[in-house]
Design an enzyme around this catalytic site. Structure first.
Site, PDB file in Angstrom:
ATOM      1  N   TRP A 175      32.317  69.242  21.468  1.00  0.00           N
ATOM      2  CA  TRP A 175      31.192  68.600  22.143  1.00  0.00           C
ATOM      3  C   TRP A 175      29.892  68.674  21.340  1.00  0.00           C
ATOM      4  O   TRP A 175      28.920  68.018  21.693  1.00  0.00           O
ATOM      5  CB  TRP A 175      30.955  69.275  23.507  1.00  0.00           C
ATOM      6  CG  TRP A 175      30.912  70.781  23.375  1.00  0.00           C
ATOM      7  CD1 TRP A 175      31.951  71.639  23.551  1.00  0.00           C
ATOM      8  CD2 TRP A 175      29.798  71.579  22.968  1.00  0.00           C
ATOM      9  NE1 TRP A 175      31.561  72.931  23.278  1.00  0.00           N
ATOM     10  CE2 TRP A 175      30.233  72.925  22.921  1.00  0.00           C
ATOM     11  CE3 TRP A 175      28.463  71.299  22.645  1.00  0.00           C
ATOM     12  CZ2 TRP A 175      29.395  73.978  22.551  1.00  0.00           C
ATOM     13  CZ3 TRP A 175      27.627  72.354  22.275  1.00  0.00           C
ATOM     14  CH2 TRP A 175      28.103  73.668  22.239  1.00  0.00           C
ATOM     15  N   LYS A 220      41.152  62.396  21.297  1.00  0.00           N
ATOM     16  CA  LYS A 220      40.675  62.978  22.560  1.00  0.00           C
ATOM     17  C   LYS A 220      39.381  63.750  22.304  1.00  0.00           C
ATOM     18  O   LYS A 220      39.385  64.763  21.608  1.00  0.00           O
ATOM     19  CB  LYS A 220      41.706  63.944  23.168  1.00  0.00           C
ATOM     20  CG  LYS A 220      41.285  64.359  24.578  1.00  0.00           C
ATOM     21  CD  LYS A 220      41.793  65.719  25.010  1.00  0.00           C
ATOM     22  CE  LYS A 220      41.064  66.885  24.416  1.00  0.00           C
ATOM     23  NZ  LYS A 220      39.695  67.108  24.916  1.00  0.00           N
ATOM     24  N   PRO A 221      38.269  63.260  22.848  1.00  0.00           N
ATOM     25  CA  PRO A 221      37.011  63.998  22.688  1.00  0.00           C
ATOM     26  C   PRO A 221      36.934  65.150  23.689  1.00  0.00           C
ATOM     27  O   PRO A 221      37.812  65.304  24.535  1.00  0.00           O
ATOM     28  CB  PRO A 221      35.964  62.927  23.003  1.00  0.00           C
ATOM     29  CG  PRO A 221      36.649  61.974  23.928  1.00  0.00           C
ATOM     30  CD  PRO A 221      38.116  62.012  23.601  1.00  0.00           C
ATOM     31  N   ALA A 222      35.855  65.925  23.608  1.00  0.00           N
ATOM     32  CA  ALA A 222      35.687  67.087  24.486  1.00  0.00           C
ATOM     33  C   ALA A 222      35.363  66.656  25.918  1.00  0.00           C
ATOM     34  O   ALA A 222      34.806  65.580  26.145  1.00  0.00           O
ATOM     35  CB  ALA A 222      34.562  67.966  23.945  1.00  0.00           C
ATOM     36  N   GLY A 246      37.036  72.497  16.210  1.00  0.00           N
ATOM     37  CA  GLY A 246      36.779  73.277  17.413  1.00  0.00           C
ATOM     38  C   GLY A 246      36.912  74.758  17.113  1.00  0.00           C
ATOM     39  O   GLY A 246      36.742  75.191  15.963  1.00  0.00           O
ATOM     40  N   SER A 247      37.244  75.516  18.128  1.00  0.00           N
ATOM     41  CA  SER A 247      37.242  76.972  17.970  1.00  0.00           C
ATOM     42  C   SER A 247      38.514  77.456  17.273  1.00  0.00           C
ATOM     43  O   SER A 247      39.550  76.785  17.306  1.00  0.00           O
ATOM     44  CB  SER A 247      37.129  77.621  19.348  1.00  0.00           C
ATOM     45  OG  SER A 247      38.253  77.257  20.126  1.00  0.00           O
ATOM     46  N   GLU A 255      39.154  72.297  11.300  1.00  0.00           N
ATOM     47  CA  GLU A 255      37.742  72.658  11.039  1.00  0.00           C
ATOM     48  C   GLU A 255      37.344  73.589  12.173  1.00  0.00           C
ATOM     49  O   GLU A 255      37.068  73.135  13.286  1.00  0.00           O
ATOM     50  CB  GLU A 255      36.859  71.402  11.066  1.00  0.00           C
ATOM     51  CG  GLU A 255      37.154  70.394   9.976  1.00  0.00           C
ATOM     52  CD  GLU A 255      36.557  70.789   8.645  1.00  0.00           C
ATOM     53  OE1 GLU A 255      35.802  71.783   8.586  1.00  0.00           O
ATOM     54  OE2 GLU A 255      36.859  70.112   7.656  1.00  0.00           O
ATOM     55  N   LEU A 256      37.327  74.888  11.911  1.00  0.00           N
ATOM     56  CA  LEU A 256      37.227  75.852  13.010  1.00  0.00           C
ATOM     57  C   LEU A 256      35.889  76.599  13.021  1.00  0.00           C
ATOM     58  O   LEU A 256      34.954  76.235  12.326  1.00  0.00           O
ATOM     59  CB  LEU A 256      38.412  76.812  12.928  1.00  0.00           C
ATOM     60  CG  LEU A 256      39.778  76.103  12.831  1.00  0.00           C
ATOM     61  CD1 LEU A 256      40.910  77.112  12.751  1.00  0.00           C
ATOM     62  CD2 LEU A 256      39.990  75.148  13.986  1.00  0.00           C
ATOM     63  N   CYS A 295      28.604  74.781  13.886  1.00  0.00           N
ATOM     64  CA  CYS A 295      29.582  75.681  13.254  1.00  0.00           C
ATOM     65  C   CYS A 295      29.008  76.327  12.001  1.00  0.00           C
ATOM     66  O   CYS A 295      29.456  77.393  11.596  1.00  0.00           O
ATOM     67  CB  CYS A 295      30.841  74.909  12.917  1.00  0.00           C
ATOM     68  SG  CYS A 295      30.489  73.444  11.938  1.00  0.00           S
ATOM     69  N   GLU A 334      30.843  84.283  16.994  1.00  0.00           N
ATOM     70  CA  GLU A 334      29.853  83.200  16.934  1.00  0.00           C
ATOM     71  C   GLU A 334      29.029  83.225  18.219  1.00  0.00           C
ATOM     72  O   GLU A 334      29.598  83.114  19.303  1.00  0.00           O
ATOM     73  CB  GLU A 334      30.620  81.881  16.962  1.00  0.00           C
ATOM     74  CG  GLU A 334      30.611  81.053  15.753  1.00  0.00           C
ATOM     75  CD  GLU A 334      31.376  79.744  15.990  1.00  0.00           C
ATOM     76  OE1 GLU A 334      32.334  79.696  16.789  1.00  0.00           O
ATOM     77  OE2 GLU A 334      30.993  78.780  15.349  1.00  0.00           O
TER      78      GLU A 334
HETATM   79  P1  NAP Z   1      37.169  74.223  21.656  1.00  0.00           P
HETATM   80  O1  NAP Z   1      37.092  74.893  22.967  1.00  0.00           O
HETATM   81  O2  NAP Z   1      38.152  74.731  20.664  1.00  0.00           O
HETATM   82  O3  NAP Z   1      37.442  72.686  21.979  1.00  0.00           O
HETATM   83  C1  NAP Z   1      37.564  71.706  20.973  1.00  0.00           C
HETATM   84  C2  NAP Z   1      38.427  70.566  21.490  1.00  0.00           C
HETATM   85  O4  NAP Z   1      39.755  71.042  21.764  1.00  0.00           O
HETATM   86  C3  NAP Z   1      37.929  69.958  22.800  1.00  0.00           C
HETATM   87  O5  NAP Z   1      38.241  68.588  22.803  1.00  0.00           O
HETATM   88  C4  NAP Z   1      38.748  70.703  23.832  1.00  0.00           C
HETATM   89  O6  NAP Z   1      38.873  70.056  25.057  1.00  0.00           O
HETATM   90  C5  NAP Z   1      40.087  70.779  23.120  1.00  0.00           C
HETATM   91  N1  NAP Z   1      40.928  71.857  23.614  1.00  0.00           N
HETATM   92  C6  NAP Z   1      40.552  73.099  24.007  1.00  0.00           C
HETATM   93  N2  NAP Z   1      41.633  73.830  24.339  1.00  0.00           N
HETATM   94  C7  NAP Z   1      42.724  73.034  24.151  1.00  0.00           C
HETATM   95  C8  NAP Z   1      44.119  73.218  24.311  1.00  0.00           C
HETATM   96  N3  NAP Z   1      44.645  74.355  24.705  1.00  0.00           N
HETATM   97  N4  NAP Z   1      44.950  72.174  24.038  1.00  0.00           N
HETATM   98  C9  NAP Z   1      44.443  71.019  23.611  1.00  0.00           C
HETATM   99  N5  NAP Z   1      43.123  70.767  23.421  1.00  0.00           N
HETATM  100  C10 NAP Z   1      42.269  71.769  23.697  1.00  0.00           C
HETATM  101  O7  NAP Z   1      35.773  74.209  20.905  1.00  0.00           O
HETATM  102  P2  NAP Z   1      34.352  73.805  21.481  1.00  0.00           P
HETATM  103  O8  NAP Z   1      33.837  74.905  22.314  1.00  0.00           O
HETATM  104  O9  NAP Z   1      34.409  72.432  22.065  1.00  0.00           O
HETATM  105  O10 NAP Z   1      33.498  73.689  20.121  1.00  0.00           O
HETATM  106  C11 NAP Z   1      32.844  74.761  19.543  1.00  0.00           C
HETATM  107  C12 NAP Z   1      33.632  75.333  18.389  1.00  0.00           C
HETATM  108  O11 NAP Z   1      33.870  74.313  17.429  1.00  0.00           O
HETATM  109  C13 NAP Z   1      32.895  76.418  17.662  1.00  0.00           C
HETATM  110  O12 NAP Z   1      33.786  77.464  17.367  1.00  0.00           O
HETATM  111  C14 NAP Z   1      32.434  75.728  16.386  1.00  0.00           C
HETATM  112  O13 NAP Z   1      32.204  76.596  15.298  1.00  0.00           O
HETATM  113  C15 NAP Z   1      33.552  74.799  16.130  1.00  0.00           C
HETATM  114  N6  NAP Z   1      33.143  73.707  15.257  1.00  0.00           N
HETATM  115  C16 NAP Z   1      33.610  73.697  13.983  1.00  0.00           C
HETATM  116  C17 NAP Z   1      33.200  72.697  13.119  1.00  0.00           C
HETATM  117  C18 NAP Z   1      33.703  72.640  11.706  1.00  0.00           C
HETATM  118  O14 NAP Z   1      33.500  71.621  11.058  1.00  0.00           O
HETATM  119  N7  NAP Z   1      34.349  73.676  11.193  1.00  0.00           N
HETATM  120  C19 NAP Z   1      32.305  71.715  13.561  1.00  0.00           C
HETATM  121  C20 NAP Z   1      31.847  71.765  14.880  1.00  0.00           C
HETATM  122  C21 NAP Z   1      32.281  72.782  15.722  1.00  0.00           C
HETATM  123  P3  NAP Z   1      37.880  70.490  26.261  1.00  0.00           P
HETATM  124  O15 NAP Z   1      36.529  70.075  25.877  1.00  0.00           O
HETATM  125  O16 NAP Z   1      38.403  69.744  27.424  1.00  0.00           O
HETATM  126  O17 NAP Z   1      38.004  71.977  26.406  1.00  0.00           O
END
Ligand code: NAP
Length: 492
Positions: free
Chosen positions: A160, A184-186, A240-241, A262-263, A296, A394
């Site tokens: 997101w 699939k977006p957030a 994502g995470s 990209e975590l 991130c 983080e």
């Molecule tokens: P997240 O909880 O991992 O969610 C990312 C995406 O995955 C969302 O679309 C989420 O859907 C989906 N998702 C979550 N759990 C899932 C599951 N069990 N099965 C399938 N899809 C699932 O991360 P976030 O809180 O949105 O984003 C923050 C994180 O992203 C931070 O750790 C940040 O450092 C990292 N990030 C990394 C980069 C990079 O380039 N390395 C860039 C930006 C952000 P929902 O929204 O419905 O939960």
């Protein structure tokens, strides 16, 4: 935000899935609410997808693949260029939409549009440069070559914090390579991604080539699970995470999908005593407070050499205390609300834990309940130590913990003492130290006397538990291509 801008944003709102060129409601008929994090008000109710929707998206992407991969690279490039132009044409409305669902100040939203669009333009050009190799001859009568082919159907899952840029960084190279996409977006921010896909369709991306489903947090696991299990999906690209990235890698291993992950990060920012301290403060402010610290590559741990610690912390705290917090609708806001209550609670927990363990608040250190439940004050904490939560996780918010160090070796060791390795930063004016420290830091990205690192021309990605794969740059297409070796005999 002016009424006019909000109305412009609303012209881009669509609330259904986009599958095979059609807007369709979720098969189960369910919907979920997208709200404005600044006010908690409803922005839209969007489709809450189930596995049947995910399957329909892959059906469309798989059917469209033969046609799209057969297009000429220059024709794919032309579609991407039209998409790029449409995104920029809608810059104000898209920025307003980002602010509505994600909360970042309008100026930052406008910046994100230009940044996200730059990847579309970059990969339009890269599409026409997918070269293979003619391998120097090894035997008479035999010709060996290597060609690059699109990997197939790609599943893209995005967070997101940058609702436009993160998904553009995935869709653009996938389409450039000749892949088709399911995305699939957030849950918190699906609307900008949906608008982006609508503009791609207007730009001429054929039906079925780009499909998007939205899902609530509860439904996402099953819907994405469908993609993980489907062997027609050949690649998963995720931002994502780290825990979710590991889960996706494990689950997609059953069908041996290629993965780009990209975590999360835990970026160190080191200020050596020979640094230009004013420049270091400016760089830290730019890197740390973009998107309210919800990035991130946001510096999470700031190491300052003891001889300049007092001066640096005074300079920094004065600047941080001046930052204006407020809703995106106020043009003076520099920091908006955090994305949701869970995010604010995590920040508060990190700060409380730091205070219990001996940290001192130099500025901030509290929720801004007077603005709303999602606001937290820009904060600087002195006397941070490695025992504290904010050193090990983080924080993803506007909090700067300051750690003191004595020697270069100690700083580098502390910086690397984390399972993560995305971005890192240091400030120094000593050329030998710059060379040593750049090589010693365990990170995919190093900012040297610079706080703004992102560029479509540079390879973006991490090492260690920050993931693998690179987005942007001349390397960014590799993740969407497979190499085929051709060996032709009987030529003499
Ligand atoms: P997240 O909880 O991992 O969610 C990312 C995406 O995955 C969302 O679309 C989420 O859907 C989906 N998702 C979550 N759990 C899932 C599951 N069990 N099965 C399938 N899809 C699932 O991360 P976030 O809180 O949105 O984003 C923050 C994180 O992203 C931070 O750790 C940040 O450092 C990292 N990030 C990394 C980069 C990079 O380039 N390395 C860039 C930006 C952000 P929902 O929204 O419905 O939960």
């Amino acid at each position: 935000m002016s009424m006019n801008l909000e109305l412009q944003a609303r012209t881009l709102i669509r609330d259904n899935n986009f599958i095979n060129g059609q807007w369709v409601a979720a098969a189960g008929g369910r919907r979920f609410a997208v709200t404005d994090p600044a006010t908690g008000k409803l922005v839209a109710d969007v489709a809450d997808s189930c596995p049947a929707d995910a399957r329909a998206a892959v059906d469309a992407a798989a059917a469209a693949l033969p046609g799209w991969r057969a297009t000429l690279p220059k024709d794919r490039a032309a579609v991407l260029r039209r998409w790029h132009a449409l995104i920029l044409e809608q810059q104000d409305a898209l920025a307003a939409l980002i602010s509505l669902e994600q909360g970042k100040p309008l100026a930052e939203g406008r910046g994100e549009i230009v940044y996200g669009a730059s990847y579309v333009a970059w990969f339009a050009d890269e599409a026409t440069r997918i070269y293979g190799d003619l391998i120097p001859q090894q035997q008479r009568g035999k010709r060996m070559s290597a060609i690059k082919e699109p990997i197939g159907v790609v599943a893209a899952i995005t967070p997101w914090n940058f609702p436009l840029a993160m998904i553009a960084r995935k869709i653009a190279p996938a389409l450039a390579a000749g892949c088709t996409v399911v995305a699939k977006p957030a849950e918190d921010t699906p609307l900008t991604a949906i608008a982006l896909v609508m503009l791609a369709h207007r730009a001429g991306v054929p039906d079925g080539v780009l499909n998007l489903i939205s899902a609530s947090r509860e439904s996402a696991v099953e819907a994405v699970g469908e993609w993980l299990a489907d062997s027609r999906v050949r690649k998963i690209t995720f931002t994502g995470s780290t825990p979710v990235g590991k889960y996706l890698a494990r689950e997609s291993a059953n069908s041996l999908k290629k993965a780009s992950l990209e975590l999360g990060g835990n970026a160190p920012f080191i200020v050596f005593e020979d640094a230009d301290l004013d420049a270091a403060v400016t760089g830290l402010l730019a890197a740390k407070f973009r998107n309210g610290g919800q990035t991130c590559v946001s510096p999470n741990r700031v190491y300052v050499q003891r001889s300049v610690y007092a001066r640096f912390s005074t300079l920094l705290s004065a600047k941080v205390a001046e930052l204006r917090v407020g809703p995106a609708s106020d043009p003076a806001s520099q920091i908006g609300p955090m994305i949701n209550v869970r995010a604010v609670e995590k920040i508060a927990r990190h700060v409380e834990d730091a205070l219990v363990n001996g940290a001192l608040v130099l500025t901030g250190g509290r929720r801004l309940a007077e603005l709303g439940p999602h606001y937290y004050a820009p904060t600087v904490l002195a006397n941070a130590t490695s025992r504290m939560l904010l050193c090990n996780e983080e924080t993803f918010g506007p909090v700067v913990p300051l750690f003191a160090f004595d020697t270069e070796q100690e700083a580098v060791q502390a910086a690397n003492d984390t399972p993560f390795g995305l971005a890192s930063y240091f400030y120094s004016q000593d050329v030998r130290r710059i060379d040593r420290v750049s090589r010693a830091l365990e990170a995919g990205i190093v900012g040297i006397n610079e706080g703004a690192l992102a560029s479509e021309a540079a390879p973006f990605g991490g090492v260690k538990e920050s993931g693998y794969g690179r987005e942007g740059s001349k390397y960014g297409l590799d993740d969407y291509l497979s190499i085929k070796y051709l060996c032709q005999g009987g030529l003499e």
